[in-house]
Design an enzyme around this catalytic site. Structure first.
Site, PDB file in Angstrom:
ATOM      1  N   PHE A 148       0.860  -1.187   0.000  1.00 11.49           N
ATOM      2  CA  PHE A 148       0.000   0.000   0.000  1.00 11.49           C
ATOM      3  C   PHE A 148       0.897   1.239   0.000  1.00 11.49           C
ATOM      4  O   PHE A 148       1.878   1.293   0.744  1.00 11.49           O
ATOM      5  CB  PHE A 148      -0.873  -0.027   1.255  1.00 11.49           C
ATOM      6  CG  PHE A 148      -1.960   1.002   1.270  1.00 11.49           C
ATOM      7  CD1 PHE A 148      -3.098   0.848   0.493  1.00 11.49           C
ATOM      8  CD2 PHE A 148      -1.849   2.129   2.064  1.00 11.49           C
ATOM      9  CE1 PHE A 148      -4.108   1.800   0.508  1.00 11.49           C
ATOM     10  CE2 PHE A 148      -2.860   3.088   2.084  1.00 11.49           C
ATOM     11  CZ  PHE A 148      -3.992   2.923   1.308  1.00 11.49           C
ATOM     12  N   ASP A 194       2.523  -6.021   7.526  1.00 12.09           N
ATOM     13  CA  ASP A 194       1.307  -5.224   7.622  1.00 12.09           C
ATOM     14  C   ASP A 194       0.115  -6.150   7.406  1.00 12.09           C
ATOM     15  O   ASP A 194       0.026  -6.812   6.359  1.00 12.09           O
ATOM     16  CB  ASP A 194       1.333  -4.094   6.585  1.00 12.09           C
ATOM     17  CG  ASP A 194       0.227  -3.088   6.833  1.00 12.09           C
ATOM     18  OD1 ASP A 194      -0.863  -3.505   7.278  1.00 12.09           O
ATOM     19  OD2 ASP A 194       0.441  -1.892   6.567  1.00 12.09           O
ATOM     20  N   TYR A 203     -10.355  -0.857  11.220  1.00 16.06           N
ATOM     21  CA  TYR A 203     -11.615  -0.370  10.626  1.00 16.06           C
ATOM     22  C   TYR A 203     -12.012  -1.169   9.399  1.00 16.06           C
ATOM     23  O   TYR A 203     -13.076  -0.965   8.848  1.00 16.06           O
ATOM     24  CB  TYR A 203     -11.533   1.129  10.287  1.00 16.06           C
ATOM     25  CG  TYR A 203     -10.303   1.523   9.501  1.00 16.06           C
ATOM     26  CD1 TYR A 203     -10.234   1.302   8.134  1.00 16.06           C
ATOM     27  CD2 TYR A 203      -9.213   2.108  10.134  1.00 16.06           C
ATOM     28  CE1 TYR A 203      -9.106   1.646   7.420  1.00 16.06           C
ATOM     29  CE2 TYR A 203      -8.081   2.460   9.428  1.00 16.06           C
ATOM     30  CZ  TYR A 203      -8.026   2.228   8.070  1.00 16.06           C
ATOM     31  OH  TYR A 203      -6.896   2.556   7.368  1.00 16.06           O
ATOM     32  N   LYS A 204     -11.134  -2.083   8.932  1.00 11.60           N
ATOM     33  CA  LYS A 204     -11.465  -2.895   7.762  1.00 11.60           C
ATOM     34  C   LYS A 204     -12.217  -4.145   8.244  1.00 11.60           C
ATOM     35  O   LYS A 204     -13.359  -4.042   8.662  1.00 11.60           O
ATOM     36  CB  LYS A 204     -10.187  -3.203   6.977  1.00 11.60           C
ATOM     37  CG  LYS A 204      -9.604  -1.936   6.329  1.00 11.60           C
ATOM     38  CD  LYS A 204      -8.239  -2.118   5.691  1.00 11.60           C
ATOM     39  CE  LYS A 204      -7.769  -0.794   5.081  1.00 11.60           C
ATOM     40  NZ  LYS A 204      -6.329  -0.757   4.795  1.00 11.60           N
ATOM     41  N   ARG A 214     -13.083  -3.594  -6.962  1.00  8.00           N
ATOM     42  CA  ARG A 214     -12.669  -4.461  -5.863  1.00  8.00           C
ATOM     43  C   ARG A 214     -13.868  -4.795  -4.972  1.00  8.00           C
ATOM     44  O   ARG A 214     -14.679  -3.924  -4.660  1.00  8.00           O
ATOM     45  CB  ARG A 214     -11.615  -3.682  -5.063  1.00  8.00           C
ATOM     46  CG  ARG A 214     -10.897  -4.468  -4.022  1.00  8.00           C
ATOM     47  CD  ARG A 214      -9.785  -3.631  -3.427  1.00  8.00           C
ATOM     48  NE  ARG A 214     -10.309  -2.558  -2.582  1.00  8.00           N
ATOM     49  CZ  ARG A 214      -9.654  -2.016  -1.554  1.00  8.00           C
ATOM     50  NH1 ARG A 214      -8.428  -2.430  -1.275  1.00  8.00           N
ATOM     51  NH2 ARG A 214     -10.185  -1.056  -0.834  1.00  8.00           N
TER      52      ARG A 214
HETATM   53  C1  LIG Z   1      -5.660   0.616   4.745  1.00  9.57           C
HETATM   54  C2  LIG Z   1      -4.168   0.589   4.767  1.00  9.57           C
HETATM   55  C3  LIG Z   1      -3.418   1.641   5.308  1.00  9.57           C
HETATM   56  C4  LIG Z   1      -4.076   2.890   5.808  1.00  9.57           C
HETATM   57  O1  LIG Z   1      -3.353   3.501   6.826  1.00  9.57           O
HETATM   58  P1  LIG Z   1      -4.080   4.566   7.781  1.00  9.57           P
HETATM   59  O2  LIG Z   1      -2.991   5.213   8.525  1.00  9.57           O
HETATM   60  O3  LIG Z   1      -5.034   3.800   8.639  1.00  9.57           O
HETATM   61  O4  LIG Z   1      -4.832   5.509   6.897  1.00  9.57           O
HETATM   62  C5  LIG Z   1      -2.045   1.501   5.372  1.00  9.57           C
HETATM   63  N1  LIG Z   1      -1.422   0.386   4.895  1.00  9.57           N
HETATM   64  C6  LIG Z   1      -2.119  -0.632   4.352  1.00  9.57           C
HETATM   65  C7  LIG Z   1      -1.396  -1.838   3.842  1.00  9.57           C
HETATM   66  C8  LIG Z   1      -3.507  -0.560   4.234  1.00  9.57           C
HETATM   67  O5  LIG Z   1      -4.191  -1.534   3.652  1.00  9.57           O
END
Ligand SMILES: *Cc1c(COP(=O)(O)O)cnc(C)c1O
Length: 397
Positions: A113, A184, A209-210, A356
């Site tokens: 990400f 992660d 939150y996911k 998605r």
């Molecule tokens: C959703 C996601 C994020 C988002 O980070 P936030 O700090 O919560 O906005 C970061 N890394 C990955 C791999 C994600 O899927």
């Protein structure tokens, strides 16, 4: 057997909506409304600052960290909540780099990400010690793990394609060359079985939150393997990670164990919503969840391929090689997703061309999958996406 009818009854799903975006933001757990309202009135309202002691607010990041830890194969006292995932990526990576001071390569992949990669780039700039972020294709990661690598930083499930890395094998390879791992789990926690201790992972981070349904902006988590806990430098040395925050010393001394990864005042209202969201996992067997998730994804792929030949599968075909989401590719993906959302099928779009769909057995079943495909097939067969309105990009896609 896990009772998915019961878990579904715990969530508020709006009338007329098929929600295939729990991989971005989980739905509202019905009990969260009263639970958070009660905290506001009884605790914040009545106890005021006494809530930190009397209502256990101060220890919530640890107590709830243990609850999240159970879902990702982490022993007690190795996970703590706080901040956002991007911050926790910074903290884990900075701490990991510190454990291998003589090496300069941070290895990641192009399926990570962007925030994780940006954070690594920012950290390298701040360190000013000549570190390099090496980004390879996901399938080339294993071969790129060599004795120059200080830290292997990967997201286990690719946010765009759903491709799943083999955490155990890659961690083993990293350790064999003396590298440290940062995993992660943003698209893993609550999506599939994770065994951090079993994989001998070093650091792990994730959001809630996911798939964990903690609500928008819910606090993130960080895991540190027990063998590193007493020597790791927390990098973000805030007062609540201090050995004795209320001594108000002028010098920083890291707290014992995972407490040192705390930074500042925890978000109590967000933690309360997450706490109640985690109740939905009581009685859920992760093996059942995984089986059901693969079944739903396989059904979706088969039906879409049969009825929408103009869409190309963007996810691994083998259910064991992906997380709990499916992407299809199309040059007009954005407009297609807008047309779907207008018809009540909520997924999302990831540039440049992926639509998605997240499949979350806690509250999505086969009937939902089939109904969603009916609508998608109608939109594709009749080019219902082809309007100026659906091509208009919004701020959040
Ligand atoms: C959703 C996601 C994020 C988002 O980070 P936030 O700090 O919560 O906005 C970061 N890394 C990955 C791999 C994600 O899927």
């Amino acid at each position: 057997m896990t009772d998915f009818k019961k878990t579904r009854s715990l969530f508020h799903l709006p009338e007329g909506v098929i929600y295939l975006d729990g991989n971005s933001l989980g739905p509202l757990p019905i009990a969260a409304k009263d639970h958070v309202a009660k905290l506001m009135t009884d605790e914040w309202g009545e106890l005021l600052i006494k809530g930190w002691n009397k209502a256990g607010w101060m220890m919530m990041p640890r107590r709830i960290g243990d609850r999240v830890g159970k879902l990702v194969g982490a022993a007690e006292d190795t996970v703590v909540m706080g901040d956002t995932l991007s911050i926790k990526v910074y903290q884990a990576l900075a701490s990991a780099v510190d454990l291998v001071p003589e090496r300069k390569v941070i290895l990641s992949d192009s399926g990570n990400f962007p925030s994780d990669l940006y954070i690594a780039q920012g950290l390298i700039g701040s360190l000013g010690r000549g570190h390099e972020l090496k980004i390879v294709e996901p399938e080339d990661v294993e071969a790129a793990i060599d004795e120059n690598v200080a830290v292997l930083m990967l997201t286990e499930v690719d946010y765009r394609t759903g491709r799943l890395h083999d955490m155990k094998a890659l961690t083993k390879k990293a350790h064999s060359v003396g590298a440290i791992t940062v995993w992660d789990l943003a698209h893993s926690a609550g999506a599939l079985p994770v065994d951090l201790d079993g994989a001998e992972a070093d650091f792990a981070v994730g959001c809630t939150y996911k798939y964990l349904n903690g609500g928008p902006g819910a606090p993130a988590f960080i895991y540190v393997a027990p063998r590193h806990l007493e020597k790791v430098r927390p990098a973000l040395s805030g007062w609540l990670g201090h050995e004795s925050p209320f001594a108000f010393d002028l010098g920083y001394r890291p707290g014992g164990g995972i407490d040192r990864m705390r930074v500042g005042t925890p978000p109590i209202i967000g933690l309360a919503a997450l706490d109640v969201a985690l109740d939905a996992w009581e009685g859920v067997d992760m093996a059942d969840l995984r089986r059901q998730s693969i079944k739903l994804c396989d059904l979706f792929v088969a039906e879409v391929e049969k009825r929408c030949p103009m869409l190309t599968l963007g996810s691994p075909r083998d259910g064991n090689k992906r997380g709990s989401q499916i992407s299809f590719l199309h040059a007009e993906g954005y407009a297609i997703m807008q047309a779907l959302i207008a018809r009540g099928v909520i997924g999302d779009f990831r540039a440049p061309n992926a639509i998605r769909f997240g499949f979350t057995p806690l509250y999505i079943g086969e009937k939902d999958v089939l109904a969603a495909v009916d609508i998608l097939a109608d939109i594709m067969t009749n080019s219902l996406w082809d309007t100026a309105e659906y091509k208009q990009k919004a701020l959040v896609t």
